[in-house]
Enzyme design. Structure first.
Site, PDB file in Angstrom:
ATOM      1  N   ASN A   1      39.418  22.978  71.203  1.00 18.51           N
ATOM      2  CA  ASN A   1      40.771  23.520  71.151  1.00 18.51           C
ATOM      3  C   ASN A   1      41.752  22.477  70.624  1.00 18.51           C
ATOM      4  O   ASN A   1      41.446  21.288  70.544  1.00 18.51           O
ATOM      5  CB  ASN A   1      41.199  23.978  72.548  1.00 18.51           C
ATOM      6  CG  ASN A   1      40.505  25.260  72.965  1.00 18.51           C
ATOM      7  OD1 ASN A   1      40.404  26.208  72.186  1.00 18.51           O
ATOM      8  ND2 ASN A   1      40.019  25.308  74.197  1.00 18.51           N
TER       9      ASN A   1
ATOM     10  N   LYS B   1      45.695  29.657  66.292  1.00 18.66           N
ATOM     11  CA  LYS B   1      44.852  29.700  67.487  1.00 18.66           C
ATOM     12  C   LYS B   1      45.564  29.038  68.671  1.00 18.66           C
ATOM     13  O   LYS B   1      45.457  29.501  69.813  1.00 18.66           O
ATOM     14  CB  LYS B   1      43.520  28.988  67.204  1.00 18.66           C
ATOM     15  CG  LYS B   1      42.601  28.855  68.424  1.00 18.66           C
ATOM     16  CD  LYS B   1      42.129  30.203  68.927  1.00 18.66           C
ATOM     17  CE  LYS B   1      41.286  30.089  70.199  1.00 18.66           C
ATOM     18  NZ  LYS B   1      40.042  29.331  70.007  1.00 18.66           N
TER      19      LYS B   1
END
Length: 292
Positions: free
Chosen positions: A103, A180
């Site tokens: 991430n 994202k």
């Protein structure tokens, strides 16, 4: 070592993402997969949308057991970067490439001290999968991986041919990564209150998530990402239309008492916002609550 006929892949971190990709890669011919883990696992099981898959790849529990591979796929949590890098000395040969499936928006920066930056490829992961138990994963729907449209990205796409995992190439990876991040930063609300995605259907919670995303968009634009204002409602719709019982990874980590990725999912917005004199008080508050 290189070659389409027999590609060697090491997956560092057999959690939900790493374990799922290990199953898919090991399920096809011409892929030799080793899994680098803290503890041994007898087998890997994936409950996929197309049916259950089970594989028994070689499991390594110490870096000195490893040999050079064509690809290293790091799928640990971002805060485990140093531990993951401990495997590189033994996994790396002259042609080894590193794919970072984590991430955040700092994939290359996170590993540039441990691996040649030109051979590091950042990956944005869109894969709704949850860990059911050790070595057992449940994938809710089809997912995809997004990588830069360059030579490394094309080689990575070839790596996943016939695995059931789509790899998309983009000429604007920065924007894809921030897109994202906008999704991930909103999901931090579930981690704070320890309730699944269904809470996004409550109007006050949805407004809080919108505020988080707006801050992300402002900072992302300052960093050079192209992010439309419509992304705010797109993120909210994604959460509200998905399974009400969905549990994101940071929520799951908080429930289990594990460290959380608060810095790479929300803290990075605060940190980079300060660089551009853009306040991000809602994300800052979320980080403070998660660090209590």
């Amino acid at each position: 070592m290189s070659g389409q006929t027999n590609t060697h892949i090491a997956i560092v971190g057999p959690g939900a993402i790493g374990g799922t990709l290990a199953v898919r890669l090991a399920s096809i011919a011409n892929r030799t997969v080793v899994v680098c883990a803290r503890t041994a696992i007898a087998q890997l099981i994936l409950d996929a949308p197309e049916g259950q898959k089970t594989v028994t790849p070689k499991i390594l529990t110490a870096p000195d057991q490893a040999q050079p591979v064509d690809w290293i796929l790091v799928a640990t949590k971002a805060y485990d970067a140093t531990a993951a890098a401990g495997w590189f000395q033994f996994l790396t040969g002259p042609h080894t490439r590193l794919a970072v499936l984590q991430n955040g928006v700092e994939h290359i920066e996170r590993f540039s001290a441990y691996f040649p930056p030109a051979k590091i490829m950042p990956v944005v992961v869109d894969l709704p999968v949850e860990r059911v138990g050790p070595g057992h994963f449940h994938q809710r729907r089809a997912g995809h991986l997004t990588v830069p449209a360059d030579a490394n990205g094309e080689a990575f796409r070839q790596l996943f041919l016939n695995t059931g995992m789509e790899v998309r190439l983009t000429s604007d990876f920065r924007s894809a990564a921030w897109h994202k991040l906008a999704i991930n930063c909103a999901g931090a609300v579930s981690a704070v209150v320890l309730k699944p995605a269904g809470i996004s259907r409550q109007p006050a919670v949805a407004d809080l998530m919108r505020a988080l995303v707006r801050e992300c968009i402002a900072v992302g634009r300052a960093e050079g990402a192209v992010l439309d204002d419509s992304l705010v409602e797109s993120v909210i719709t994604r959460y509200q239309s998905g399974p009400a019982d969905a549990v994101n990874s940071m929520h799951a980590d908080h429930l289990a008492g594990r460290p959380m990725e608060a810095d790479v999912r929300n803290g990075v917005i605060v940190r980079l916002g300060k660089k551009h004199n853009i306040p991000a008080p809602i994300n800052e508050a979320i980080v403070a609550l998660l660090n209590c």
